[in-house]
Design a protein around this motif. Structure first.
Motif, mmCIF file in Angstrom:
data_model
loop_
_atom_site.group_PDB
_atom_site.id
_atom_site.type_symbol
_atom_site.label_atom_id
_atom_site.label_comp_id
_atom_site.label_asym_id
_atom_site.label_seq_id
_atom_site.Cartn_x
_atom_site.Cartn_y
_atom_site.Cartn_z
ATOM 1 N N LEU A 179 28.233 95.287 -2.531
ATOM 2 C CA LEU A 179 29.569 94.948 -2.043
ATOM 3 C C LEU A 179 30.347 96.241 -1.810
ATOM 4 N N ILE A 180 30.857 96.417 -0.592
ATOM 5 C CA ILE A 180 31.692 97.568 -0.251
ATOM 6 C C ILE A 180 33.134 97.090 -0.147
ATOM 7 N N LEU A 181 34.024 97.638 -0.949
ATOM 8 C CA LEU A 181 35.442 97.275 -0.902
ATOM 9 C C LEU A 181 36.203 98.401 -0.215
ATOM 10 N N VAL A 201 24.110 93.755 2.354
ATOM 11 C CA VAL A 201 25.448 94.340 2.206
ATOM 12 C C VAL A 201 26.533 93.364 2.635
ATOM 13 N N THR A 202 27.563 93.293 1.812
ATOM 14 C CA THR A 202 28.777 92.537 2.108
ATOM 15 C C THR A 202 29.945 93.494 1.956
ATOM 16 N N ALA A 203 30.990 93.326 2.768
ATOM 17 C CA ALA A 203 32.136 94.240 2.696
ATOM 18 C C ALA A 203 33.434 93.485 2.856
ATOM 19 N N VAL A 214 32.675 95.530 10.385
ATOM 20 C CA VAL A 214 31.692 95.249 9.334
ATOM 21 C C VAL A 214 30.498 94.495 9.903
ATOM 22 N N GLU A 215 30.780 93.459 10.667
ATOM 23 C CA GLU A 215 29.699 92.626 11.195
ATOM 24 C C GLU A 215 28.877 93.362 12.242
ATOM 25 N N LYS A 220 27.769 91.376 6.022
ATOM 26 C CA LYS A 220 28.595 90.181 5.965
ATOM 27 C C LYS A 220 30.012 90.577 5.562
ATOM 28 N N PHE A 221 30.988 89.813 6.053
ATOM 29 C CA PHE A 221 32.370 90.055 5.655
ATOM 30 C C PHE A 221 32.721 89.096 4.529
ATOM 31 N N LEU A 222 33.247 89.630 3.428
ATOM 32 C CA LEU A 222 33.572 88.805 2.268
ATOM 33 C C LEU A 222 34.853 88.029 2.529
ATOM 34 N N ASP A 223 34.755 86.733 2.523
ATOM 35 C CA ASP A 223 35.906 85.871 2.769
ATOM 36 C C ASP A 223 36.547 85.525 1.434
ATOM 37 N N LEU A 224 37.743 86.065 1.191
ATOM 38 C CA LEU A 224 38.460 85.778 -0.048
ATOM 39 C C LEU A 224 39.364 84.566 0.075
ATOM 40 N N GLY A 225 39.449 84.004 1.282
ATOM 41 C CA GLY A 225 40.341 82.872 1.485
ATOM 42 C C GLY A 225 41.796 83.266 1.479
#
Length: 381
Positions: A179-181, A201-203, A214-215, A220-225
């Motif tokens: 995970l890349i923040l 990898v997700t970011a 990112v895509e 993948k793009f992390l969906d935090l809602g």
């Protein structure tokens, strides 16, 4: 072959190497380039050794290799990886230009000290990166790119398994989940490097435009809602979130983080305290053997609550690496890029064979943080 212009500006660089720093603000290639622009380069003996450049390399390119005191005494302008110490500022003669990351956003006392010493301060951290003419001067972009690359390698080295999926006679090993923040320059390089190493990898980033970036790299793009539709700040940087937004983001990241093996954080707000993206609760929720690389760790804090510069292991077996000096660990490439940035800033201010400032010019107005002359009066109609 065209004749080289007669040198009129002397540009000096000192040895800044230490236990944390291996870069140098001048390379032999840049010496040659500046000579053609009429600029003589002075460099302290030994300044380039940690970046794999010898005094002979500089001499052959046309630089004068001198002692530190001689460089300071003769230079019209001095270039730095970071900035001169208070002790060095006291030795620099009035009227000298100092070019580097001067910390003008947060250290008003330091800028005042430059003013009092009669020094002209050029703060690269103030570079308006949206200007096309400033792209080659952008030290933050060049060094963050190196940092992101190295962060992925450091994480892979600290992680106790393979990054890629491996099929062996003893069975199949699943790929690491990374995970890349923060998906700015450093984050995108970390994504690309981790992907090349075979990780899944997700970011995540607060800027809406970052999802496509990112895509495009296959992550993948992390969906935090959450909706931070105004996450883009001035100059292409992420803006600072409100306290309410930051709390919501932290809670969501803490929850999602538990599913990852490696977390790399790269979110910085230039010159200010970095946002906390992963709280202590989030760290405690990670599995034993997980690795965190916090590129934003500094005396101001980091993206991970409680992170410090260096490596620590929590009671739960999570390795936390506070790593703000990663660009220095790729000293040769990082120095090549940084030297070009600093040289282009210098060259911008060389006009008619001398250093000069025009505060009516946007780039000059932004970069000059100390020793600002009075703006020229407008010409009469």
């Amino acid at each position: 072959m065209a004749e080289t212009q007669e040198a009129t500006v002397k540009f000096g660089v000192l040895n800044e190497t230490s236990s944390d720093e291996s870069r140098v603000a001048l390379t032999p290639d840049i010496v040659t380039r500046l000579r053609k622009a009429g600029i003589t380069c002075l460099i302290e003996s030994g300044a380039g050794i940690a970046a794999h450049y010898t005094d002979d390399d500089y001499a052959k390119a046309g630089a004068q290799v001198l002692s530190a005191d001689e460089v300071v005494a003769k230079a019209d302008a001095l270039g730095f990886v970071d900035r001169p110490s208070a002790a060095l500022v006291a030795k620099i003669k009035p009227g000298t230009w100092v070019i580097g990351m001067l910390g003008s956003f947060t250290d008003a006392d330091y800028i005042a000290a430059l003013e009092q010493a009669g020094i002209v301060g050029i703060g690269i951290e103030k570079l308006p990166r949206q200007l096309s003419s400033a792209q080659s001067m952008d030290e933050m972009t060049s060094q963050n790119s190196v940092m992101g690359y190295k962060a992925a390698l450091v994480a892979a080295n600290a992680y106790g398994s393979f990054f890629p999926m491996m099929t062996t006679a003893a069975g199949t090993i699943r790929p690491a989940k990374v995970l890349i923040l923060g998906a700015g320059i450093a984050g995108l390089q970390a994504i690309g490097t981790a992907r090349r190493l075979g990780a899944v990898v997700t970011a995540y980033d607060v800027r809406p435009a970052s999802r496509g970036e990112v895509e495009s790299l296959g992550a993948k793009f992390l969906d935090l809602g959450l909706d931070f539709s105004k996450g883009q700040g001035e100059g292409g940087y992420a803006r600072a979130l409100t306290p309410e937004e930051q709390a919501a983001q932290q809670a969501a990241v803490d929850e999602k983080a538990a599913g990852f093996d490696v977390i790399i954080t790269t979110a910085k707000v230039p010159g200010r305290k970095p946002p906390v993206l992963l709280t202590k609760a989030g760290v405690d929720g990670l599995k034993r053997g997980a690795v965190i690389v916090d590129c934003a760790a500094s005396e101001l804090g980091g993206n991970v609550e409680g992170s410090t510069v260096g490596t620590t292991v929590t009671d739960g077996g999570v390795t936390v690496i506070g790593a703000p000096y990663l660009a220095s660990e790729v000293s040769n490439t990082a120095s090549n890029l940084l030297a070009r940035n600093v040289a282009d800033v210098l060259a911008h201010f060389v006009r008619d064979g001398k250093l000069s400032i025009d505060l009516n010019e946007e780039l000059d107005d932004a970069l000059v943080v100390a020793g600002r002359p009075a703006a020229a009066a407008p010409a009469e109609a």
